[in-house]
Design a protein around this motif. Structure first.
Motif, PDB file in Angstrom:
ATOM      1  N   GLU A  93      -5.207   2.110   2.357  1.00 35.45           N
ATOM      2  CA  GLU A  93      -5.079   0.784   3.206  1.00 35.45           C
ATOM      3  C   GLU A  93      -5.557   1.352   4.709  1.00 35.45           C
ATOM      4  O   GLU A  93      -6.088   0.730   5.583  1.00 35.45           O
ATOM      5  CB  GLU A  93      -4.090  -0.044   3.202  1.00 35.45           C
ATOM      6  N   GLU A  94      -4.717   2.439   4.973  1.00 31.34           N
ATOM      7  CA  GLU A  94      -4.979   2.920   6.498  1.00 31.34           C
ATOM      8  C   GLU A  94      -6.225   3.281   6.844  1.00 31.34           C
ATOM      9  O   GLU A  94      -6.927   3.784   6.118  1.00 31.34           O
ATOM     10  CB  GLU A  94      -3.717   3.632   6.789  1.00 31.34           C
ATOM     11  N   HIS A 132       0.776  -1.303   0.034  1.00 27.24           N
ATOM     12  CA  HIS A 132       0.093  -0.085   0.053  1.00 27.24           C
ATOM     13  C   HIS A 132       0.826   1.203  -0.001  1.00 27.24           C
ATOM     14  O   HIS A 132       1.918   1.406   0.680  1.00 27.24           O
ATOM     15  CB  HIS A 132      -1.019  -0.040   1.139  1.00 27.24           C
ATOM     16  N   ASP A 164       2.740  -6.281   3.582  1.00 23.94           N
ATOM     17  CA  ASP A 164       2.651  -5.208   4.648  1.00 23.94           C
ATOM     18  C   ASP A 164       3.664  -5.306   5.756  1.00 23.94           C
ATOM     19  O   ASP A 164       3.532  -6.100   6.541  1.00 23.94           O
ATOM     20  CB  ASP A 164       1.179  -5.085   4.845  1.00 23.94           C
ATOM     21  N   ASP A 186       6.056   0.638   7.253  1.00 25.21           N
ATOM     22  CA  ASP A 186       4.775   0.513   7.074  1.00 25.21           C
ATOM     23  C   ASP A 186       4.147   1.685   5.957  1.00 25.21           C
ATOM     24  O   ASP A 186       3.728   2.624   6.365  1.00 25.21           O
ATOM     25  CB  ASP A 186       3.619   0.528   8.334  1.00 25.21           C
ATOM     26  N   ASP A 187       4.224   1.538   4.516  1.00 25.29           N
ATOM     27  CA  ASP A 187       4.789   0.242   4.216  1.00 25.29           C
ATOM     28  C   ASP A 187       5.584   0.691   2.771  1.00 25.29           C
ATOM     29  O   ASP A 187       5.540  -0.099   1.902  1.00 25.29           O
ATOM     30  CB  ASP A 187       3.501  -0.317   3.391  1.00 25.29           C
TER      31      ASP A 187
HETATM   32 ZN   LIG Z   1       0.416  -1.266   6.561  1.00 29.76          ZN
END
Ligand SMILES: [Zn+2]
Length: 409
Positions: free
Chosen positions: A160-161, A99, A189, A126-127
Motif C-alpha cells: 500500500e505504501e 495493509h 487504515d 499504520d497499519d
Molecule cells: Zn496506511
C-alpha cells in the motif's frame, strides 16, 4: 411502548441494528477483550513488514485468520492474504481490508515500547492497528454468533505504501479474486473514528533522466550538459500555477547527476511527484512536465549545436495512483455516516491516497476509515498509538459491516 416502536421503525437501519442483542454482545466483547487486542497489536507490529517483504507478517495474519474460524484462508499470487466468512446468501458481499506493509526498511527496530497510555513503534498505527481490527471483527462476529446475509471477505494487502504503488489491491481488482468487482470495499487504515475517506487522491510519479556524452570541463567545453538542461526544466516546471481547487500539488524531491566539479556530466535525473483530486489536473500537469523537458533539452542542444553533440532523455513512470470519488450519496458512504452518527461520532469526509484508490477508480463503492484510538508521527521512527477509546472504532466497524451485508436473523 407503541410510540417507542414507531420511533425505532422511523430510524435508519444502522440505528435499528444497535438494539439487537447480538450487536450489543459484540460491543461488550470489544470492551472486555481490550487487553487482548493490545497484545495482538504488539505481536503484529513486532513482525517486520518492509516494502516488498511482507511475507512474515502475512504468514502470521493468515494463521490468525484461520484461528478465527474464517474459511478459504490463502495467499494470492501477489502476496495478499484472503479469507472469507460465508454469508447465508451470496450478496451483498463486502471486502474489509488493512495493509500489511510499512514504510520502514529491513533492520528497523520494531519492538514496541510503552510510555503511559502510548505504545511506541514504527508501524504500530499504520497499519498494525488496522490489521488488528480485522481480527477483532472476526472474533466479535463469532462471539456474538452474528450471521450476515452477504459474505465478508477479510483481506490483508501488500504494497500500500509509496514504492508498493498499491500493488496488492491493484492485483485483487485487476487480475486476482475480485477482478469481476465487489459490492463494497472498506480499508481500515490507521487510527481515528471521524474520518471517512471517500475521495481518492491521485498521484503520478516520474523519474526523468537526461543523458549526454560527458567530457572535460575545459577540454570539451561546448559539449551538451545534462545538468544545465535539467536545471532549465526544473526552473520552468516550478512556475506551474497549480489550482487550489481541485487541489493539486507537485514536487521535485530528488535530483542526481554528475561525477565531479570539472567533468561535464554524462547524466542528470530527477524524481517528480504530482498529486491532484482530479485526473484532468494530473493529466495537465503531466503534459506540462513533458513539454518543459522537451523544451529544455532542445534549448541545450541548439545552444551547443556547434559541438555536434546531442542530449537524449527518458521519462519513466515510478508510480501511478488513480484518483476518483465514491459519491457522497452512495449507499456505502451514507451507511458509514449513519453508523458513525448512531454511535455519537460526527463523521468527516476526506480525500486521501489509500488502498481504496484502486476500487474507487474502477467504480467499486469503497471507503477508507480509521480503526479507533489515536496516534501521531506516522511514517517516522517516533510513531505512537494510544488505544484509549479504540472500542468506538471497532463498534463502528462491526456496525458498518453488518449494515452493509445484512443481519441474517
Ligand atoms: Zn496506511
Amino acid at each position: 411502548m407503541q410510540n417507542y416502536a414507531r420511533k425505532i421503525e422511523a430510524q435508519s437501519t444502522a440505528e435499528n441494528l444497535i438494539f439487537y442483542p447480538q450487536i450489543q454482545q459484540a460491543f461488550a466483547f470489544f470492551v472486555e477483550a481490550n487487553d487482548n487486542f493490545t497484545d495482538e497489536l504488539i505481536r503484529i507490529c513486532e513482525i517486520p513488514a518492509p516494502p516488498f517483504k511482507e511475507e512474515l507478517r502475512a504468514a502470521y495474519i493468515k494463521q490468525r485468520f484461520s484461528e478465527c474460524g474464517l474459511t478459504k484462508v490463502h495467499t494470492d499470487a501477489e502476496g495478499n492474504v484472503i479469507a472469507e466468512r460465508r454469508g447465508t446468501s451470496a450478496t451483498p458481499d463486502l471486502i474489509v481490508s488493512a495493509h500489511l506493509d510499512t514504510v520502514f526498511p529491513e533492520g528497523t527496530d520494531v519492538r514496541v515500547k510503552r510510555d503511559g497510555r502510548r505504545f511506541l513503534a514504527p508501524g504500530i498505527a499504520d497499519d498494525s492497528c488496522g490489521l488488528m481490527s480485522l481480527i477483532a471483527l472476526a472474533q466479535a462476529l463469532n462471539v456474538a454468533q452474528i450471521e450476515t446475509a452477504g459474505t465478508i471477505y477479510f483481506v490483508a494487502t501488500v504494497g500500500e505504501e509509496g514504492e508498493g504503488n498499491l500493488r496488492g489491491v491493484r492485483h485483487l481488482f485487476t487480475a486476482g479474486e475480485f477482478q469481476n468487482g465487489a459490492a463494497a470495499f472498506i480499508s481500515l487504515d490507521g487510527p481515528g473514528v471521524e474520518r471517512i475517506t471517500s475521495r481518492a487522491l491521485g498521484s503520478r510519479r516520474y523519474r526523468v533522466t537526461i543523458n549526454g556524452p560527458g567530457g572535460h570541463s575545459w577540454g570539451d567545453f561546448g559539449v551538451v550538459n545534462p545538468v544545465h538542461a535539467l536545471g532549465r526544466a526544473i526552473a520552468r516546471f516550478a512556475t506551474y500555477a497549480a489550482p487550489i481547487s481541485p487541489r493539486t500539488s507537485y514536487n521535485i524531491g530528488l535530483i542526481e547527476g554528475g561525477q565531479s566539479v570539472n567533468s561535464i556530466p554524462e547524466s542528470a535525473s530527477m524524481t517528480v511527484d504530482m498529486r491532484s483530486t482530479s485526473r484532468d489536473e494530473i493529466d495537465k500537469l503531466e503534459a506540462y512536465l513533458r513539454r518543459v523537458i522537451e523544451l529544455a533539452v532542445r534549448e541545450e542542444n541548439s545552444q551547443r549545436a556547434l559541438s555536434g553533440t546531442l542530449l537524449t532523455y527518458a521519462i519513466d513512470a515510478a508510480g501511478d495512483r488513480p484518483s476518483g470519488e465514491t459519491p457522497v450519496a452512495s449507499h456505502i458512504v451514507q451507511t458509514a455516516m449513519e453508523c458513525s452518527r448512531a454511535l455519537g461520532i460526527e463523521p468527516r469526509l476526506d480525500c486521501s491516497s489509500t488502498d481504496s484508490n484502486i476500487p474507487i477508480s474502477l467504480g467499486i463503492p469503497a471507503i477508507t476509515i480509521g480503526a479507533g484510538g489515536t496516534s501521531n508521527h506516522c511514517h517516522t521512527l517516533a510513531e505512537w498509538y494510544d488505544p484509549t477509546g479504540r472500542e468506538l472504532g471497532l463498534k463502528r466497524l462491526l456496525l458498518l459491516t453488518v449494515a452493509l451485508t445484512g443481519l441474517s436473523v
